[in-house]
Scaffold this motif. Structure first.
Motif, PDB file in Angstrom:
ATOM      1  N   ASP A 176      -0.721  45.175   1.468  1.00 44.54           N
ATOM      2  CA  ASP A 176      -1.425  46.446   1.628  1.00 44.54           C
ATOM      3  C   ASP A 176      -1.507  47.267   0.358  1.00 44.54           C
ATOM      4  O   ASP A 176      -1.999  48.391   0.367  1.00 44.54           O
ATOM      5  N   PHE A 177      -1.017  46.700  -0.712  1.00 48.12           N
ATOM      6  CA  PHE A 177      -0.981  47.471  -1.971  1.00 48.12           C
ATOM      7  C   PHE A 177      -2.385  47.643  -2.532  1.00 48.12           C
ATOM      8  O   PHE A 177      -3.147  46.703  -2.684  1.00 48.12           O
ATOM      9  N   ARG A 178      -2.727  48.894  -2.834  1.00 51.05           N
ATOM     10  CA  ARG A 178      -3.955  49.154  -3.592  1.00 51.05           C
ATOM     11  C   ARG A 178      -3.631  50.163  -4.680  1.00 51.05           C
ATOM     12  O   ARG A 178      -3.302  51.304  -4.405  1.00 51.05           O
ATOM     13  N   GLY A 179      -3.686  49.703  -5.919  1.00 46.74           N
ATOM     14  CA  GLY A 179      -3.340  50.574  -7.035  1.00 46.74           C
ATOM     15  C   GLY A 179      -4.552  50.782  -7.921  1.00 46.74           C
ATOM     16  O   GLY A 179      -5.353  49.867  -8.105  1.00 46.74           O
ATOM     17  N   THR A 186      -1.117  55.066  -6.966  1.00 48.99           N
ATOM     18  CA  THR A 186      -1.419  54.751  -5.562  1.00 48.99           C
ATOM     19  C   THR A 186      -1.636  56.054  -4.809  1.00 48.99           C
ATOM     20  O   THR A 186      -1.079  57.093  -5.182  1.00 48.99           O
ATOM     21  N   ARG A 246      -5.269  44.732  -6.467  1.00 50.92           N
ATOM     22  CA  ARG A 246      -5.086  44.292  -5.079  1.00 50.92           C
ATOM     23  C   ARG A 246      -4.439  42.930  -5.093  1.00 50.92           C
ATOM     24  O   ARG A 246      -5.131  41.923  -5.228  1.00 50.92           O
ATOM     25  N   ASP A 253       7.031  47.870 -12.505  1.00 44.20           N
ATOM     26  CA  ASP A 253       7.895  48.139 -11.354  1.00 44.20           C
ATOM     27  C   ASP A 253       8.629  49.476 -11.460  1.00 44.20           C
ATOM     28  O   ASP A 253       9.486  49.784 -10.653  1.00 44.20           O
ATOM     29  N   HIS A 309       2.781  42.019  -1.020  1.00 44.62           N
ATOM     30  CA  HIS A 309       2.111  43.268  -1.380  1.00 44.62           C
ATOM     31  C   HIS A 309       0.745  43.363  -0.710  1.00 44.62           C
ATOM     32  O   HIS A 309      -0.213  43.857  -1.280  1.00 44.62           O
TER      33      HIS A 309
END
Lengths: 424, 301
Positions: free
Chosen positions: A246-249, A298, A238, A283, A244
């Motif tokens: 809203d990124f949740r990986g 994701t 996070r 990436d 980023h």
């Protein structure tokens, strides 16, 4: 220049060697290194100096691997040593382990990550107790490829009959090994170099490849489980950045099967389902991920996922249970297994508490007999046990998947690693 | 039938990333030991990949002997800035001034061993519970038996006879108060793997690794660079040569090799043909047969 870029295509073979000094194991490893130009001059000089100091007449190649002071002083290998060499085709990682019975735990450790086990047999002595022990441990740890090197052929005048006898004796016994799918026999002389790197002219009756050729070409690409999709979540990524936000990986290493973007996945233990949005390696977006790749996944929907959870496919789910049946190899020298004691159990990325409820039997690693009379497990003992854990685990049998079928036990007070387990 | 081949570099990369993530998950305050050498650069590169697009959750710790090649420090500062991570410097000079470390005397004095003191002091000061190191098992025989997760007692000591068994990829990072871990994500890499991976990933490395002209002289079989810390003695005749370094450590004990390799491709070719290990040019390992083991027991990397 194209030849120089071979390394971009090279793959990796991890193998374990077990044996005692007398088998010529160190000589064989030394020979592989020497003949593939993996020993460097300064290393050779250092062991030459050291050999002289220890009063050895010949250069003692064991000194290459026995690096610790106590090992050199006592002339023994105490621990698993990891060694590396490469040919233009493959890179090799050797887990070099001592073969004596008191080192069962080291053999187990070395075998746990190996694709292939190299077992040495003295052509003059034939199949002995130690040979069976090594084969049993390789099999128990799920090694599919076993290469039996019948060594010291020079001392039996390169005759075919001792070789044939060993083939027969080993074959009788190998029918009891469950995991091993490929068994190869190579008659060699580690000392003289016969059939180690080049095929020997001294044994025209032998039609197979040299040991190195076998190691270079043995196919291990299908050893891992590519059927049952399992992704234990190791870490949630996070980023605390605006870009980023809203990124949740979900970061982890694929433990089995194949994952692709768009695949429907179920999260254990919550049971929620969603689809894979992307599979990332930094990436780069990947089209698929399988063992042993480390990736970041994701998901389409925002659902709660944390470390210790597992992503699987809805139509192919692992066992979910608090009661386990497992083979246990005990490592600790200071403590024996005591049923009813609370231990810490680590399985994939999950930590739980565990109690051994019963020892069903102990295995004699020399005769492979199961004993229900002696159920005490101490250092180097192997037995079948039942356990109860504080939360359900998501697992497969070890036979089906090494990654989701293995666990370790640690002491709740000293934190020491006590034992290794394989789910049945 | 579908095949699933993974190249050796991909396997090593995946394994290291797994170990880095495991470190982040199992420890409260892990740090990454960053020396500016190629191994720590590759480790930092892997750490950046492991947690992308987030930043690697590690402070970087540089144990500085004060005897650096200026190129190393320049590179370090540029690199750390690019990754956006926090750099902590532990200074051997400070330890000496405080009296917790004593400078070696004699003709071959080096601050290399003193790094252990400063490292342990930095660990305590910063409250680090795990230090990621770029050590590789192929480097030296005492390292061949090192674990990925290497337990250290409250004095930072390594007990080679009492290491935790390590199976599969299940790492046990549990510990008691005051204890800590050294973690080696690059355990299974060889020198060659590092160069090949740097080439594959186009990783920027300090210029010291590539052929350049430098004033050097021979001492005890090593080719040392003339600097403010290393001054030739009588009978040692410095001359200008084209050299590069295979390892970068303290300037007082890191030897150069004569080389014309000015790109990664050329370095890879040269290393492939080389008959001497990279540590063959480091005098710190040549002090005795168990030099590395002894230093590690005292808390060395």
């Amino acid at each position: 220049m194209t030849e120089d870029k071979n390394y971009l295509e090279m793959d990796l073979l991890r193998f374990t060697t077990a044996g005692s000094v007398d088998d010529g194991k160190s000589t064989l490893v030394g020979r592989l290194f020497y003949d593939t130009k993996s020993i460097f001059e300064d290393q050779l000089e250092a062991i030459e100096r050291s050999s002289k100091q220890h009063g050895d007449e010949n250069v003692n190649l064991a000194l290459l691997t026995d690096g610790l002071r106590a090992e050199r002083e006592q002339g023994i290998t105490i621990d698993v040593a990891y060694r590396y060499f490469a040919t233009p085709k493959r890179k090799f990682i050797i887990a070099d382990t001592p073969g004596h019975i008191q080192y069962t735990r080291n053999m187990v450790t070395g075998a746990s990550t190996a694709n292939l086990a190299l077992i040495l047999v003295d052509a003059r002595k034939g199949v002995i107790e130690q040979t069976k022990r090594h084969a049993f441990i390789a099999d128990l740890l799920g090694i599919k490829h076993v290469a039996v090197c019948i060594n010291k052929m020079d001392l039996v005048d390169y005759e075919q009959s001792p070789y044939e006898q060993i083939l027969k004796d080993f074959g009788d016994f190998a029918s009891r090994l469950d995991h091993v799918t490929e068994l190869t026999f190579v008659p060699i002389s580690a000392l003289k170099g016969d059939n180690v790197v080049e095929r020997s002219e001294n044994m025209p009756w032998y039609k197979g490849p040299s040991l190195l050729y076998h190691l270079e070409t043995v196919y291990v690409g299908s050893d891992a489980n590519h059927v049952d999709a399992r992704f234990p979540v190791q870490w949630v990524i996070r980023p605390h950045s605006d870009e980023h936000h809203d990124f949740r990986g979900f970061a982890g290493r694929v433990a089995g099967g194949v994952f692709k973007p768009g695949d429907e996945v179920t999260v254990l233990p919550s049971g929620f389902s969603t689809r894979i949005k992307k599979i990332l390696m930094a990436d780069k977006e990947l089209e698929e991920a399988y063992n042993p790749l480390s990736v970041t996944i994701t998901l389409e929907d925002e659902i709660d996922v944390s470390r210790g959870d597992m992503l699987v496919k809805p139509n192919n789910q692992p066992n979910v249970d608090q009661n386990l049946d497992a083979m246990l190899c005990w490592f600790s020298s200071s403590k024996k297994l005591v049923a009813g004691t609370k231990y810490l159990l680590r399985h994939t990325s999950k930590d739980v508490q565990a109690i051994v409820t019963e020892v069903l039997y102990k295995v004699d690693v020399n005769t492979l007999r199961k004993s229900e009379d002696d159920r005490e497990l101490g250092m180097n003992d192997i037995g079948r046990v039942t356990l109860r854990v504080s939360q359900p685990l998501f697992f497969d049998t070890y036979r089906r998947n090494r990654n989701t079928g293995s666990f370790i036990l640690a002491d709740a007070f000293t934190n020491e690693t006590l034992a290794a387990g394989m789910m049945r | 039938m579908r095949t699933y081949n993974v190249t050796h570099l991909n396997q090593l990369e995946s394994e290291s990333i797994y170990v880095l993530r495991e470190t982040a998950a199992q420890f409260e305050r892990p740090c990454l030991l960053f020396s500016g050498g190629k191994d720590s650069i590759v480790m930092a590169h892997l750490a950046a990949k492991a947690f992308a697009p987030a930043k690697a959750p590690f402070n970087f710790l540089h144990v500085d002997t004060g005897h650096n090649f200026p190129e190393t420090i320049e590179f370090r500062d540029r690199f750390v800035k690019k990754l956006g991570v926090q750099l902590v410097v532990g200074s051997v000079q400070d330890s000496i001034e405080r009296g917790t470390a004593q400078e070696e005397t004699g003709p071959d004095a080096s601050r290399n061993g003193l790094q252990s003191v400063t490292l342990l002091e930095s660990i305590e000061r910063e409250g680090f519970d795990a230090c990621l190191g770029g050590g590789r098992r192929d480097e030296e025989k005492a390292r061949a038996k090192e674990r990925f997760f290497s337990h250290r007692d409250a004095f930072g000591q390594w007990d080679p006879k009492n290491q935790r068994p390590e199976l599969w990829n299940l790492f046990n990072g549990r510990m008691g108060p005051g204890e800590n871990f050294r973690i080696f994500p690059l355990s299974n890499w060889t020198e060659m793997d590092i160069w090949q991976y740097a080439r594959l990933e186009e990783i920027d490395l300090p210029s010291l690794y590539f052929a350049h002209e430098r004033e050097v002289f021979e001492r005890n079989g090593s080719l040392l660079a003339v600097s403010e810390f290393v001054v030739p003695r009588d009978g040692e005749n410095p001359s200008k040569e084209t050299v590069r370094f295979r390892t970068i450590g303290d300037a007082t004990c890191t030897g150069a090799v004569r080389s014309k390799a000015s790109s990664l491709d050329e370095v890879i070719q040269e290393v492939a043909a080389s008959r001497v290990t990279e540590r063959g040019s480091r005098s710190d390992d040549r002090r005795s047969e168990a030099a590395m083991e002894d230093r590690k027991k005292q808390g060395y990397f």
